[in-house]
Design a protein around this motif. Structure first.
Motif, PDB file in Angstrom:
ATOM      1  N   UNK B  93       0.946  -1.484   0.139  1.00  0.00           N
ATOM      2  CA  UNK B  93       0.390  -0.276  -0.077  1.00  0.00           C
ATOM      3  C   UNK B  93       0.960   1.495  -0.319  1.00  0.00           C
ATOM      4  N   UNK B  94       1.772   1.394   0.741  1.00  0.00           N
ATOM      5  CA  UNK B  94       2.571   2.470   0.805  1.00  0.00           C
ATOM      6  C   UNK B  94       3.437   2.347  -0.542  1.00  0.00           C
ATOM      7  N   UNK B  95       4.170   1.747  -1.092  1.00  0.00           N
ATOM      8  CA  UNK B  95       4.732   1.931  -1.741  1.00  0.00           C
ATOM      9  C   UNK B  95       3.883   1.835  -3.461  1.00  0.00           C
ATOM     10  N   UNK B  97       1.233   4.012  -3.677  1.00  0.00           N
ATOM     11  CA  UNK B  97       1.399   4.520  -2.858  1.00  0.00           C
ATOM     12  C   UNK B  97       2.426   5.863  -3.477  1.00  0.00           C
ATOM     13  N   UNK B  98       3.586   5.456  -2.988  1.00  0.00           N
ATOM     14  CA  UNK B  98       4.351   6.583  -3.247  1.00  0.00           C
ATOM     15  C   UNK B  98       4.777   6.212  -4.918  1.00  0.00           C
ATOM     16  N   UNK B  99       5.211   4.812  -5.285  1.00  0.00           N
ATOM     17  CA  UNK B  99       5.436   4.988  -6.905  1.00  0.00           C
ATOM     18  C   UNK B  99       4.016   4.441  -7.838  1.00  0.00           C
TER      19      UNK B  99
END
Lengths: 379, 284, 181
Positions: B93-95, B97-99
């Motif tokens: 999810x973090x990855x 959203x950032x990429x």
């Protein structure tokens, strides 16, 4: 040109983070840190950053690391119970050397404790919280202004050294509104992530370098590396070969040791020639400074040693600051956590070390310190 | 190992122009999977789907958790992340959203995804971020020696259910649909081309895609329950299998003794990242 | 210490943080160092709540928490115990005459005022925070009473401005009329 603004500590943290280039925040609401998430939700979209409220702190920490491996400067903020849940992935960040910043607004514990009351009882958790051998960085600002600058410094250290950095301050400063100089941006010189360059076939993502900090490859750069929390060799793939394992974990510890001068920061005031030195951090150090003024006025030679970087502890500077003193007092809002470290460092000397501790959810006042110092010197 | 040392096994499943060796880290071979384990077939189907979609390996991120399924990421020649137990979806999810430029695929198992990571699964389904989650269901914790999992069938023996399992199993697809996933599908390892098609559809779907792969653990779970060798185990899955359901016909997911496969649910809801970006900054 | 220490205390939901912020802004505008700290309990309504101001000299970062109160406003009995030990012979206490039954001992000056009653007269008991601000300012003269009018107006929702200004004026009048005992 300084520009003073009245800000709450938690908001100063957010503005400092954004100044430092933070563009990703994942978190979960918890008192007394929630204003950090709330302010991030408001501020990040304005700088094309991303805020996401996750389902818990386990997920928050995981998402922060996911964003960071993607190249974003990323952070989360929490308090005691949430910090406990984050330990799992803080270990993953330490092992995989993924930059990330964790803010822990300290409240009374253990367990749910006193959610709205200040405490300084998580400093050992910040040092030893996740399992296994690793080195931690903990910054302990003492004012709203310093929350602004130390949050920036946390990002710089985290990115440059590829380590999780914890910034911990107590509920009193988190909710304190005071004047901040928003022009006090911290220099980013040398505080950026080393990027992988060169041939993608021969690139070893965990190669040993002079400063123990390997360059980091990002998805899309063509390196196609593997990242794992398993003990890994220089190529990034799991290994149980004893020599490779020892090197891998050893370098994590060595990295902090080799770079200690870049990490540590402290203030030593009136320590030369002092009969007693007070060692204090965070809000308690402000009480110590006022107490020092009052004691000095009463003719007592008293110094204050304040570690802004609590871990790794600025050992050499501390030893120097207590050279003349026969007494060392460690006031802190816990049952005596830094005290143990100070006793260890002073063990070889003939100095008398004592703590002044509060675990009732109230701050240690300047007058309490004055009284304790006077009594201590009489003992 | 070099490519020449690893012969291409037959492509009788119709994988024209697909050389799996182009998508593997051959230096790591031989791989760790037990003979007869279905996970290798699932990995083949995943890489085949990626090949058919023409995804650039440099833009592919494979995120896995802990367990046998978690080890698969290491063999894939892409940006791979072997994360902590239960957390690959949260990490992804973090990855993502950032990429948002990356194709983010999670490879997970029944224990990783439904027990320790169950909370992350349901919230990812609800959020609908564009991640493809491939869950390899072998009904047990293989890596730790064969303990009971949230999908272990009734009465089965495991090292922690010495008198037979008394807990009912999750239907992972029903769970994902109930939590709001906009793409839900299931397939058997027996049907590698169908599994490839399903994964391809899942990756193409803009939003959170949940794909359950019925894998098998012959070495531990199969032996302990006298289910036979790999071929017998997956044929038994076949005997319980209902129909290919690509046409989105009415589904009967809880029919005892049957397994619906294919795309089981498709929803039309705006993708999370798109929704987030379209909001813009908050008004001051 | 040459600074000023002020505490607004009562129960949660009485708007104490707001009045501390309004007053703090006035001191900041005069280039004084201001620190506002708070204490509250986990519930949003009820329970002890306090907002403290420490006002120092320009440019000087002093200890930001109160240790010897110059002014103490008490709007509810629940807040009394928390201020014991901070009150001394020069402390002026302003308390609501109905809600505070047993004030802390040791203060030099003590005013019991019908703060809640005046708030009700202005329109709602929720304006008691603004009434107390008016009373404090008029009997302490810690700042120019007129200077706060604009700050109150910009700190409350548009439709409540008139009511709050009325509450403030009522507070000012209370403070002028009363003599500390």
């Amino acid at each position: 040109m300084s520009k003073l603004t009245n800000l709450q500590g938690n908001r100063a943290c957010v503005l400092g983070a954004i100044e430092a280039g933070c563009r990703f925040f994942a978190g979960y609401p918890i008192t007394p840190s929630s204003e950090i998430a709330e302010n991030m939700a408001k501020e990040l979209p304005a700088v094309a950053g991303t805020f996401v409220q996750m389902e818990d702190e386990l997920a928050s920490m995981a998402a922060v690391i996911g964003a960071s491996v993607g190249g974003a400067r990323a952070m989360t903020a929490t308090s005691g119970p949430g910090f406990s849940l984050m330990q799992e992935n803080i270990g993953y960040a330490a092992m995989t050397e993924t930059p990330c910043v964790i803010i822990n607004v300290m409240r009374g514990g253990p367990s749910t404790g006193m959610p709205t009351r200040p405490s300084q009882a998580d400093i050992m958790q910040a040092r030893w919280g996740t399992h296994g051998d690793y080195s931690a960085i903990l910054l302990t600002p003492w004012s709203v202004g310093e929350i602004y600058t130390e949050t920036q410094r946390a990002f710089g250290l985290s990115e440059a050294l590829r380590v999780p950095v914890v910034v911990a301050f107590d509920e009193s400063i988190a909710h304190l509104v005071e004047s901040v100089d928003l022009a006090s941006a911290v220099s980013k010189k040398g505080m950026i992530r080393k990027k992988a360059v060169g041939d993608n076939k021969s690139f070893a993502p965990y190669a040993v370098t002079d400063d123990c900090i390997p360059p980091m490859a990002l998805p899309g750069d063509g390196f196609r590396t593997h990242t794992t929390g398993l003990t890994h060799g220089e190529d990034g793939f799991p290994t149980q070969e004893p020599l490779a394992a020892e090197r891998a974990v050893g370098r994590l510890l060595e990295k902090i040791r080799v770079n200690q001068s870049r990490i540590e920061r402290y203030e030593s005031s009136h320590c030369a020639g002092a009969d007693i030195v007070i060692v204090a951090y965070g809000i308690t150090a402000r009480a110590a400074c006022l107490a020092q003024e009052q004691l000095q006025a009463a003719g007592i030679q008293c110094g204050v040693f304040r570690p802004q970087t609590l871990w790794p502890f600025p050992e050499l500077a501390f030893r120097k600051s207590i050279e003349s003193a026969g007494h060392v007092l460690v006031p802190e809002m816990n049952a005596g956590q830094l005290l143990v470290e100070i006793q260890r460092l002073a063990a070889a000397s003939d100095k008398s070390v004592a703590g002044l501790n509060r675990i009732d959810g109230e701050n240690i006042s300047p007058s309490m310190i004055v009284e304790r110092v006077e009594a201590f010197l009489d003992e | 190992m070099s490519k020449e040392n690893i012969p291409l096994t037959n492509n009788e499943d119709g994988a024209d122009n697909f050389d799996i060796r182009d998508y593997l880290r051959l230096d790591l071979f031989p791989h760790f999977m037990c003979p007869g384990c279905g996970h290798g077939i699932a990995m083949r189907a995943l890489l085949w789907a990626i090949h058919e979609l023409g995804i650039d390996k440099n833009q592919l991120a494979v995120v896995s958790g802990i367990g046998c399924s978690g080890r698969i990421s290491a063999y894939i020649d892409a940006n791979t992340f072997h994360t902590t137990h239960g957390r690959p979806i949260a990490f992804a999810t973090g990855l993502k959203l950032a990429r948002p430029d990356l194709h983010v695929i999670v490879v997970t198992g029944d224990g990783d995804c439904l027990a320790i990571g169950g909370n992350h699964l349901i919230h990812a389904c609800r959020r609908n971020l564009d991640i493809t989650c491939v869950m390899l269901n072998n009904e047990t914790y293989g890596m730790t020696g064969g303990q009971v999992s949230p999908t272990t069938s009734d009465d089965r023996f495991t090292t922690t259910t010495p008198t037979g399992n008394i807990e009912p199993a999750f239907d992972p697809c029903a769970l994902a649909e109930g939590a709001g996933a906009t793409f839900v599908g299931r397939e058997l390892t027996l049907q590698c081309p169908s599994l490839k098609n399903l994964i391809r559809e899942g990756i193409s779907h803009p939003g959170f895609s949940f794909i359950e792969v019925l894998s098998d653990c012959t070495e531990i779970y199969g032996r302990k329950n006298d289910l036979g060798e790999s071929a017998e185990m997956i044929m038994k899955q076949k005997s319980a299998y209902r129909s290919e359901n690509y046409g989105l016909e009415p589904k009967e997911m809880f029919q005892p003794g049957t397994v619906s496969t294919g795309i089981l649910h498709k929803g039309d809801r705006v993708e999370y990242g798109e929704s987030l970006r379209s909001k813009g900054p908050a008004k001051t | 210490m040459s600074g000023i220490e002020i505490r607004f205390s009562g129960s949660g939901g009485q708007g104490l943080q707001l009045v501390a912020r309004i007053l703090g802004e006035e001191f900041s505008a005069k280039q004084r160092y201001v620190a506002i700290s708070q204490g509250y309990e986990p519930t949003s309504r009820g329970g002890l709540s306090r907002a403290d101001l420490v006002i120092g000299d320009q440019g000087k970062t002093s200890y930001p928490l109160v240790s010897r109160l110059d002014y103490l406003v008490i709007l509810d009995q629940v807040a009394v115990a928390a201020s014991k030990g901070l009150v001394h012979a020069d402390t002026l206490i302003i308390a609501d005459c109905e809600r505070v039954t047993e004030p802390p001992s040791g203060a030099g000056k003590y005013l019991q005022l019908p703060l809640v009653k005046e708030a009700l007269a202005a329109g709602t008991s929720r304006a008691v925070n603004i009434v107390s601000l008016g009373a404090l300012v008029s009997c302490s003269r810690v700042c120019d009473p007129d200077a706060l009018v604009d700050k109150i107006s910009s700190s409350v929702p548009q439709r409540f401005i008139d009511m709050n200004i009325d509450a403030y004026q009522r507070g000012l009048t209370l403070g002028l009329d009363e003599k500390a005992v």
